[in-house]
Write a protein that holds these residues in place. Sequence first.
Motif, PDB file in Angstrom:
ATOM      1  N   TYR A 156      11.681  -7.404  -6.750  1.00  0.00           N
ATOM      2  CA  TYR A 156      12.551  -7.633  -7.899  1.00  0.00           C
ATOM      3  C   TYR A 156      11.802  -7.335  -9.196  1.00  0.00           C
ATOM      4  CZ  TYR A 156      15.233 -10.293  -4.451  1.00  0.00           C
ATOM      5  OH  TYR A 156      15.938 -10.676  -3.340  1.00  0.00           O
ATOM      6  N   SER A 157      12.563  -6.941 -10.196  1.00  0.00           N
ATOM      7  CA  SER A 157      12.016  -6.900 -11.552  1.00  0.00           C
ATOM      8  C   SER A 157      12.357  -8.221 -12.228  1.00  0.00           C
ATOM      9  CB  SER A 157      12.609  -5.735 -12.346  1.00  0.00           C
ATOM     10  OG  SER A 157      13.989  -5.953 -12.588  1.00  0.00           O
ATOM     11  N   THR A 158      11.425  -8.720 -13.029  1.00  0.00           N
ATOM     12  CA  THR A 158      11.640  -9.981 -13.744  1.00  0.00           C
ATOM     13  C   THR A 158      11.434  -9.719 -15.227  1.00  0.00           C
ATOM     14  OG1 THR A 158      10.789 -11.193 -11.834  1.00  0.00           O
ATOM     15  CG2 THR A 158      10.971 -12.400 -13.908  1.00  0.00           C
ATOM     16  N   VAL A 159      12.535  -9.694 -15.955  1.00  0.00           N
ATOM     17  CA  VAL A 159      12.480  -9.414 -17.388  1.00  0.00           C
ATOM     18  C   VAL A 159      13.356 -10.438 -18.104  1.00  0.00           C
ATOM     19  CG1 VAL A 159      12.925  -7.748 -19.222  1.00  0.00           C
ATOM     20  CG2 VAL A 159      12.141  -6.954 -16.980  1.00  0.00           C
ATOM     21  N   GLY A 160      12.739 -11.177 -19.023  1.00  0.00           N
ATOM     22  CA  GLY A 160      13.504 -12.141 -19.801  1.00  0.00           C
ATOM     23  C   GLY A 160      14.178 -13.205 -18.967  1.00  0.00           C
ATOM     24  N   GLY A 161      13.560 -13.580 -17.861  1.00  0.00           N
ATOM     25  CA  GLY A 161      14.134 -14.605 -17.009  1.00  0.00           C
ATOM     26  C   GLY A 161      15.183 -14.096 -16.041  1.00  0.00           C
ATOM     27  N   LEU A 162      15.534 -12.814 -16.120  1.00  0.00           N
ATOM     28  CA  LEU A 162      16.523 -12.224 -15.220  1.00  0.00           C
ATOM     29  C   LEU A 162      15.816 -11.435 -14.123  1.00  0.00           C
ATOM     30  CD1 LEU A 162      19.151 -10.908 -17.796  1.00  0.00           C
ATOM     31  CD2 LEU A 162      19.229 -13.037 -16.482  1.00  0.00           C
ATOM     32  N   GLN A 163      16.317 -11.578 -12.902  1.00  0.00           N
ATOM     33  CA  GLN A 163      15.752 -10.852 -11.771  1.00  0.00           C
ATOM     34  C   GLN A 163      16.772  -9.854 -11.240  1.00  0.00           C
ATOM     35  OE1 GLN A 163      14.270 -13.498  -8.790  1.00  0.00           O
ATOM     36  NE2 GLN A 163      12.578 -14.228 -10.048  1.00  0.00           N
ATOM     37  N   GLN A 164      16.274  -8.694 -10.861  1.00  0.00           N
ATOM     38  CA  GLN A 164      17.151  -7.653 -10.334  1.00  0.00           C
ATOM     39  C   GLN A 164      16.423  -6.917  -9.221  1.00  0.00           C
ATOM     40  OE1 GLN A 164      18.436  -4.790 -13.225  1.00  0.00           O
ATOM     41  NE2 GLN A 164      19.884  -3.794 -11.841  1.00  0.00           N
ATOM     42  N   THR A 175       0.826  -1.206   0.000  1.00  0.00           N
ATOM     43  CA  THR A 175       0.000   0.000   0.000  1.00  0.00           C
ATOM     44  C   THR A 175       0.859   1.255   0.000  1.00  0.00           C
ATOM     45  OG1 THR A 175      -1.772  -1.162   1.174  1.00  0.00           O
ATOM     46  CG2 THR A 175      -1.798   1.244   1.248  1.00  0.00           C
ATOM     47  N   GLU A 176       1.891   1.274   0.854  1.00  0.00           N
ATOM     48  CA  GLU A 176       2.724   2.466   0.994  1.00  0.00           C
ATOM     49  C   GLU A 176       3.579   2.715  -0.248  1.00  0.00           C
ATOM     50  OE1 GLU A 176       3.008   4.759   3.437  1.00  0.00           O
ATOM     51  OE2 GLU A 176       1.316   3.864   4.507  1.00  0.00           O
ATOM     52  N   ALA A 177       4.029   1.639  -0.884  1.00  0.00           N
ATOM     53  CA  ALA A 177       4.959   1.791  -2.014  1.00  0.00           C
ATOM     54  C   ALA A 177       4.287   1.460  -3.344  1.00  0.00           C
ATOM     55  CB  ALA A 177       6.178   0.898  -1.801  1.00  0.00           C
ATOM     56  N   THR A 178       2.966   1.648  -3.423  1.00  0.00           N
ATOM     57  CA  THR A 178       2.221   1.269  -4.629  1.00  0.00           C
ATOM     58  C   THR A 178       2.793   1.920  -5.884  1.00  0.00           C
ATOM     59  OG1 THR A 178       0.180   0.923  -3.397  1.00  0.00           O
ATOM     60  CG2 THR A 178      -0.026   1.361  -5.747  1.00  0.00           C
ATOM     61  N   GLN A 179       3.048   3.213  -5.830  1.00  0.00           N
ATOM     62  CA  GLN A 179       3.508   3.921  -7.024  1.00  0.00           C
ATOM     63  C   GLN A 179       4.865   3.409  -7.476  1.00  0.00           C
ATOM     64  OE1 GLN A 179       3.369   8.173  -6.706  1.00  0.00           O
ATOM     65  NE2 GLN A 179       4.515   8.522  -8.588  1.00  0.00           N
ATOM     66  N   GLU A 180       5.785   3.241  -6.529  1.00  0.00           N
ATOM     67  CA  GLU A 180       7.130   2.787  -6.888  1.00  0.00           C
ATOM     68  C   GLU A 180       7.093   1.367  -7.454  1.00  0.00           C
ATOM     69  OE1 GLU A 180       6.313   4.368  -4.224  1.00  0.00           O
ATOM     70  OE2 GLU A 180       7.514   6.210  -4.312  1.00  0.00           O
ATOM     71  N   ILE A 181       6.272   0.498  -6.858  1.00  0.00           N
ATOM     72  CA  ILE A 181       6.197  -0.883  -7.327  1.00  0.00           C
ATOM     73  C   ILE A 181       5.573  -0.951  -8.715  1.00  0.00           C
ATOM     74  CG2 ILE A 181       5.145  -3.140  -6.868  1.00  0.00           C
ATOM     75  CD1 ILE A 181       5.407  -2.526  -3.886  1.00  0.00           C
ATOM     76  N   SER A 182       4.611  -0.064  -8.980  1.00  0.00           N
ATOM     77  CA  SER A 182       3.933  -0.080 -10.283  1.00  0.00           C
ATOM     78  C   SER A 182       4.880   0.263 -11.424  1.00  0.00           C
ATOM     79  CB  SER A 182       2.753   0.894 -10.273  1.00  0.00           C
ATOM     80  OG  SER A 182       3.215   2.242 -10.170  1.00  0.00           O
ATOM     81  N   LEU A 183       5.989   0.922 -11.125  1.00  0.00           N
ATOM     82  CA  LEU A 183       6.945   1.310 -12.162  1.00  0.00           C
ATOM     83  C   LEU A 183       7.990   0.231 -12.432  1.00  0.00           C
ATOM     84  CD1 LEU A 183       7.566   5.022 -11.065  1.00  0.00           C
ATOM     85  CD2 LEU A 183       6.030   4.179 -12.861  1.00  0.00           C
ATOM     86  N   ILE A 184       7.941  -0.872 -11.675  1.00  0.00           N
ATOM     87  CA  ILE A 184       8.922  -1.948 -11.830  1.00  0.00           C
ATOM     88  C   ILE A 184       8.366  -2.992 -12.789  1.00  0.00           C
ATOM     89  CG2 ILE A 184      10.204  -3.760 -10.629  1.00  0.00           C
ATOM     90  CD1 ILE A 184      10.051  -2.054  -8.100  1.00  0.00           C
ATOM     91  N   ALA A 185       9.109  -3.270 -13.840  1.00  0.00           N
ATOM     92  CA  ALA A 185       8.667  -4.256 -14.835  1.00  0.00           C
ATOM     93  C   ALA A 185       8.688  -5.651 -14.222  1.00  0.00           C
ATOM     94  CB  ALA A 185       9.575  -4.200 -16.059  1.00  0.00           C
ATOM     95  N   GLY A 186       7.561  -6.350 -14.325  1.00  0.00           N
ATOM     96  CA  GLY A 186       7.485  -7.712 -13.792  1.00  0.00           C
ATOM     97  C   GLY A 186       7.765  -7.769 -12.311  1.00  0.00           C
TER      98      GLY A 186
END
Length: 499
Positions: A242-250, A209-220
């Motif tokens: 984490y972001s999950t793009v093309g099988g890679l997590q960051q 809830t608190e970080a909704t905006q920031e999380i919404s900008l993270i791909a996957g």
Amino acid sequence: LPQLSIDNDPYLVFDGNNERIYYAVSIFTSINIGTYARSPILRFLGICLVDVKNGDLEFYKNPSLVESDSDPTYSLWKYYINIYDWRPMDTPETAWLKNQLRYPENLFERQLEANYKYHVEDLQTWKRGDDFHERPENGDLFYIETNLGEGIEYVGLDLVEYRGTEAKTLAGMYVIRHGTNFGEALFYHTRNLTENLIGPKTARDTYQTEATQEISLIAGARNGNTLFYPLGGSVYYYIPTYSTVGGLQQLKLAGFVNAFSRIVGYGSGAFDAYNELENFGPRPFTLSSNADNPDIDGSFILNWTESQFADSYSVYRNSSLIAPNLPSSQTTYSISGLSTGTYEYLIQASNEFGNVSSNDNIPLTIQVNIFDISFIFEMENSIILPDDFANFRIELENFNETILSPGYDVKVNLSLYNVGAATFSILVPHPVENSTFTQGAFTGVNFTLVNEIIYSGEGLILNGLVSCSTPDIIIRYKWILIVDSVIIYTSPEDFITVI
């Protein structure tokens, strides 16, 4: 074999002595005996090592397994001990394996399923049903390093919430120990706390809830495991995203949620999230010094450890401020010019949210004894046999100008020593106390040349000779000046050459 289970999470172990790598597969019983038993008989028997290179199998017995008829179920599972060639794990040769042994996750989880309900022994509590537990949504057993009071150790940690409550609050945590306490299970409950701790699910929802905006900008975007940590005098949930793009997590975002207050802090990493969590005052720190006890020259250095979150430090002596607003990068302060007396020091760390004093507000006490006495010690550096001596001279003066002050009890010792068994003697106008000593390869004699009271305005001059009859040696010596039972001077080691 029937009613044997293996853990679903094999792990790698390393035999550094033989440079081999194995998969460790945990083996435990799950014997269903029917009748009124609601849970199977669960016993961790040991592990099977699978050589990653050639697939060879070796079986090692659980070092904490008790094989005895004192266990009423022993007759039901000892068959599995006899059917395999189990090797011991508590020998020096297998110490490497015992140190890496992990309690089976599936086994511990099945044991907890029974304990979530059957830990309740009070009838009224059972009827109310308000102390039954359940694993939180997306809960899991985590292996971490923590301190349970006996130093850092490796443990399995499983959080539980109260079953059936709409507001998910933390009921406690189950811990399975490893190492020397392998297999010991502990439960830390929260029911006696004056405040409720939120559970992991509530913590995740609060963070989302608190970080909704920031999380919404993270791909996957995907949250990682929710971890529980004691930090800075409170307890927090740590939630990585984490972001999950093309099988890679960051890792893209990290959040901390206070388990008591639900205050949330988040940032690009754990450090940033923790700093954003709350307004932290300075943290406790320790003050020390390099002063002697007592200090005889009134000069020394105060040293203190860093106080986390401090913006500045201030130095207090006997409750008076002597050095305000030192920068946070400074953790030393030099003191000089003190006279005889007792001094108490405190360092205060400050920031905009508060102050904290060093050593839990207990002053560092330093006793200073300044002696108004001057001294000169002189010694010739050679003896030419057969008729020569090394002349020495001692000059002492009490220059205290207070007529009625008590005199100083003054001793002057001369230590002569060498490698071997040379004979030394001292020639002075009065009898001399002496004692022999051995220190490593050296043997020698301590001579007390002066032992008397010197009053205000008085002085003393003593001339004497050092004799030695052993040729071609080097005599080492030191002067030691003792005033009122305090060593105030020890000379550097020097030499007399005997020719």
